[in-house]
Design a protein around this motif. Structure first.
Motif, PDB file in Angstrom:
ATOM      1  N   ARG A  80      44.550 -26.452  36.920  1.00 38.47           N
ATOM      2  CA  ARG A  80      43.543 -25.396  36.859  1.00 38.47           C
ATOM      3  C   ARG A  80      42.214 -25.919  36.329  1.00 38.47           C
ATOM      4  NH1 ARG A  80      46.087 -20.963  38.214  1.00 38.47           N
ATOM      5  NH2 ARG A  80      48.231 -20.596  37.609  1.00 38.47           N
ATOM      6  N   ALA A  81      42.241 -27.055  35.653  1.00 46.97           N
ATOM      7  CA  ALA A  81      41.033 -27.649  35.076  1.00 46.97           C
ATOM      8  C   ALA A  81      41.345 -29.098  34.734  1.00 46.97           C
ATOM      9  CB  ALA A  81      40.623 -26.886  33.814  1.00 46.97           C
ATOM     10  N   PHE A  82      40.293 -29.831  34.388  1.00 47.95           N
ATOM     11  CA  PHE A  82      40.498 -31.189  33.881  1.00 47.95           C
ATOM     12  C   PHE A  82      39.337 -31.543  32.979  1.00 47.95           C
ATOM     13  CE2 PHE A  82      37.946 -31.944  37.672  1.00 47.95           C
ATOM     14  CZ  PHE A  82      37.069 -32.942  37.293  1.00 47.95           C
ATOM     15  N   TYR A  83      39.598 -32.462  32.066  1.00 49.59           N
ATOM     16  CA  TYR A  83      38.476 -33.043  31.346  1.00 49.59           C
ATOM     17  C   TYR A  83      38.545 -34.545  31.511  1.00 49.59           C
ATOM     18  CZ  TYR A  83      41.549 -33.388  27.153  1.00 49.59           C
ATOM     19  OH  TYR A  83      42.569 -33.645  26.275  1.00 49.59           O
ATOM     20  N   PHE A  84      37.356 -35.128  31.572  1.00 49.50           N
ATOM     21  CA  PHE A  84      37.227 -36.550  31.860  1.00 49.50           C
ATOM     22  C   PHE A  84      36.716 -37.257  30.619  1.00 49.50           C
ATOM     23  CE2 PHE A  84      35.067 -40.277  33.743  1.00 49.50           C
ATOM     24  CZ  PHE A  84      36.134 -40.809  34.430  1.00 49.50           C
ATOM     25  N   ASP A  85      37.439 -38.266  30.192  1.00 50.03           N
ATOM     26  CA  ASP A  85      37.066 -39.100  29.051  1.00 50.03           C
ATOM     27  C   ASP A  85      36.247 -40.273  29.590  1.00 50.03           C
ATOM     28  OD1 ASP A  85      36.946 -40.967  26.997  1.00 50.03           O
ATOM     29  OD2 ASP A  85      39.062 -40.784  26.458  1.00 50.03           O
ATOM     30  N   HIS A  86      34.928 -40.186  29.424  1.00 43.90           N
ATOM     31  CA  HIS A  86      34.041 -41.208  29.992  1.00 43.90           C
ATOM     32  C   HIS A  86      34.214 -42.575  29.327  1.00 43.90           C
ATOM     33  CE1 HIS A  86      31.734 -38.500  32.546  1.00 43.90           C
ATOM     34  NE2 HIS A  86      31.858 -37.611  31.587  1.00 43.90           N
ATOM     35  N   GLN A  87      34.518 -42.590  28.048  1.00 41.03           N
ATOM     36  CA  GLN A  87      34.643 -43.860  27.329  1.00 41.03           C
ATOM     37  C   GLN A  87      35.875 -44.640  27.767  1.00 41.03           C
ATOM     38  OE1 GLN A  87      34.590 -43.423  23.091  1.00 41.03           O
ATOM     39  NE2 GLN A  87      34.472 -45.603  22.719  1.00 41.03           N
ATOM     40  N   ASN A  88      37.011 -43.972  27.890  1.00 46.84           N
ATOM     41  CA  ASN A  88      38.273 -44.642  28.235  1.00 46.84           C
ATOM     42  C   ASN A  88      38.657 -44.491  29.703  1.00 46.84           C
ATOM     43  OD1 ASN A  88      38.859 -45.541  25.530  1.00 46.84           O
ATOM     44  ND2 ASN A  88      39.215 -43.384  25.058  1.00 46.84           N
ATOM     45  N   ARG A  89      37.819 -43.780  30.498  1.00 44.15           N
ATOM     46  CA  ARG A  89      38.058 -43.553  31.929  1.00 44.15           C
ATOM     47  C   ARG A  89      39.440 -42.918  32.159  1.00 44.15           C
ATOM     48  NH1 ARG A  89      33.743 -44.321  34.381  1.00 44.15           N
ATOM     49  NH2 ARG A  89      34.637 -44.537  36.416  1.00 44.15           N
ATOM     50  N   LYS A  90      39.725 -41.888  31.371  1.00 40.57           N
ATOM     51  CA  LYS A  90      40.988 -41.157  31.492  1.00 40.57           C
ATOM     52  C   LYS A  90      40.727 -39.768  32.055  1.00 40.57           C
ATOM     53  CE  LYS A  90      43.799 -43.939  29.045  1.00 40.57           C
ATOM     54  NZ  LYS A  90      44.939 -44.581  29.583  1.00 40.57           N
ATOM     55  N   CYS A  91      41.625 -39.338  32.886  1.00 40.30           N
ATOM     56  CA  CYS A  91      41.569 -38.024  33.511  1.00 40.30           C
ATOM     57  C   CYS A  91      42.699 -37.174  32.920  1.00 40.30           C
ATOM     58  CB  CYS A  91      41.751 -38.204  35.015  1.00 40.30           C
ATOM     59  SG  CYS A  91      41.753 -36.686  35.946  1.00 40.30           S
ATOM     60  N   HIS A  92      42.336 -36.072  32.304  1.00 36.80           N
ATOM     61  CA  HIS A  92      43.317 -35.165  31.700  1.00 36.80           C
ATOM     62  C   HIS A  92      43.421 -33.929  32.593  1.00 36.80           C
ATOM     63  CE1 HIS A  92      43.354 -37.236  27.694  1.00 36.80           C
ATOM     64  NE2 HIS A  92      42.225 -37.699  28.203  1.00 36.80           N
ATOM     65  N   LEU A  93      44.468 -33.852  33.394  1.00 32.88           N
ATOM     66  CA  LEU A  93      44.693 -32.715  34.288  1.00 32.88           C
ATOM     67  C   LEU A  93      45.380 -31.606  33.500  1.00 32.88           C
ATOM     68  CD1 LEU A  93      46.034 -34.656  37.397  1.00 32.88           C
ATOM     69  CD2 LEU A  93      43.680 -33.957  36.918  1.00 32.88           C
ATOM     70  N   LEU A  94      44.821 -30.400  33.586  1.00 35.58           N
ATOM     71  CA  LEU A  94      45.296 -29.290  32.761  1.00 35.58           C
ATOM     72  C   LEU A  94      45.945 -28.192  33.605  1.00 35.58           C
ATOM     73  CD1 LEU A  94      42.076 -28.961  30.562  1.00 35.58           C
ATOM     74  CD2 LEU A  94      44.114 -30.354  30.108  1.00 35.58           C
ATOM     75  N   PRO A  95      47.139 -27.738  33.215  1.00 38.74           N
ATOM     76  CA  PRO A  95      47.787 -26.643  33.937  1.00 38.74           C
ATOM     77  C   PRO A  95      47.312 -25.277  33.435  1.00 38.74           C
ATOM     78  CG  PRO A  95      49.256 -27.458  32.266  1.00 38.74           C
ATOM     79  CD  PRO A  95      48.012 -28.316  32.210  1.00 38.74           C
ATOM     80  N   PHE A  96      46.264 -25.243  32.636  1.00 36.69           N
ATOM     81  CA  PHE A  96      45.717 -24.011  32.070  1.00 36.69           C
ATOM     82  C   PHE A  96      44.193 -24.053  32.178  1.00 36.69           C
ATOM     83  CE2 PHE A  96      46.637 -27.111  28.760  1.00 36.69           C
ATOM     84  CZ  PHE A  96      45.398 -27.283  28.153  1.00 36.69           C
ATOM     85  N   ASP A  97      43.580 -22.903  31.992  1.00 39.29           N
ATOM     86  CA  ASP A  97      42.128 -22.813  31.948  1.00 39.29           C
ATOM     87  C   ASP A  97      41.742 -21.987  30.721  1.00 39.29           C
ATOM     88  OD1 ASP A  97      42.665 -20.189  32.686  1.00 39.29           O
ATOM     89  OD2 ASP A  97      42.006 -20.453  34.737  1.00 39.29           O
ATOM     90  N   ARG A  98      40.461 -21.685  30.573  1.00 37.64           N
ATOM     91  CA  ARG A  98      40.000 -20.985  29.363  1.00 37.64           C
ATOM     92  C   ARG A  98      40.520 -19.558  29.275  1.00 37.64           C
ATOM     93  NH1 ARG A  98      35.284 -21.250  32.606  1.00 37.64           N
ATOM     94  NH2 ARG A  98      34.560 -19.192  33.262  1.00 37.64           N
ATOM     95  N   PHE A  99      41.050 -19.003  30.370  1.00 35.09           N
ATOM     96  CA  PHE A  99      41.562 -17.639  30.368  1.00 35.09           C
ATOM     97  C   PHE A  99      43.002 -17.547  29.854  1.00 35.09           C
ATOM     98  CE2 PHE A  99      38.397 -17.888  33.807  1.00 35.09           C
ATOM     99  CZ  PHE A  99      37.476 -16.979  33.304  1.00 35.09           C
ATOM    100  N   MET A 100      43.659 -18.670  29.713  1.00 34.05           N
ATOM    101  CA  MET A 100      45.051 -18.698  29.256  1.00 34.05           C
ATOM    102  C   MET A 100      45.104 -18.379  27.756  1.00 34.05           C
ATOM    103  SD  MET A 100      48.208 -19.536  30.463  1.00 34.05           S
ATOM    104  CE  MET A 100      47.947 -20.656  31.811  1.00 34.05           C
ATOM    105  N   ASP A 101      46.059 -17.532  27.367  1.00 32.63           N
ATOM    106  CA  ASP A 101      46.236 -17.220  25.945  1.00 32.63           C
ATOM    107  C   ASP A 101      46.524 -18.498  25.178  1.00 32.63           C
ATOM    108  OD1 ASP A 101      45.835 -14.508  26.241  1.00 32.63           O
ATOM    109  OD2 ASP A 101      47.968 -14.056  26.483  1.00 32.63           O
TER     110      ASP A 101
END
Length: 122
Positions: A80-101
């Motif tokens: 549903r979302a991801f955040y990208f770590d520019h320093q370590n070139r890591k991709c964090h794929l998220l099964p939730f978004d900001r609407f999730m409790d």
């Protein structure tokens, strides 16, 4: 007019170069489109310690590569979302978004959050 081997070779090279240009242009446009489906929040990451499914962390060649990975849904993991770590070139794929409790944003340098536009656009 007769075709000589050198003329045929020159024609083949010209056709190959044209084909390569078309492929690169299409690939570039696809990369732009993959990021356009996300809402960007700079210097932010999204956490959800109480969510049932954890995030998936992968090494990533680029931000666009990360976006494409998130866009491709799998049967066992819906991104549903991801955040990208520019320093370590890591991709964090998220099964939730900001609407999730339980989900909350955290200010973090070197991280950019990308959430799919629309509440559940996956």
């Amino acid at each position: 007019m007769h075709s000589t081997p050198s003329n045929m070779k020159a024609d083949s090279i010209w056709i190959y170069k044209l084909f390569l240009c078309v492929v690169l242009a299409v690939n570039s446009e696809c990369r732009k489109q993959s990021l356009q489906q996300y809402q960007k929040s700079e210097e932010t990451r999204l956490l959800c310690p109480d969510c049932p499914q954890p995030s998936m962390v992968n090494n990533s060649r680029s931000l666009e590569h990360c976006a494409r990975k998130c866009s491709r849904n799998k049967k066992t993991f819906t991104c549903r979302a991801f955040y990208f770590d520019h320093q370590n070139r890591k991709c964090h794929l998220l099964p939730f978004d900001r609407f999730m409790d339980g989900a909350h944003r955290e200010h973090r340098v070197n991280f950019d959050l990308y959430e799919k536009k629309g509440k559940y656009n996956c």
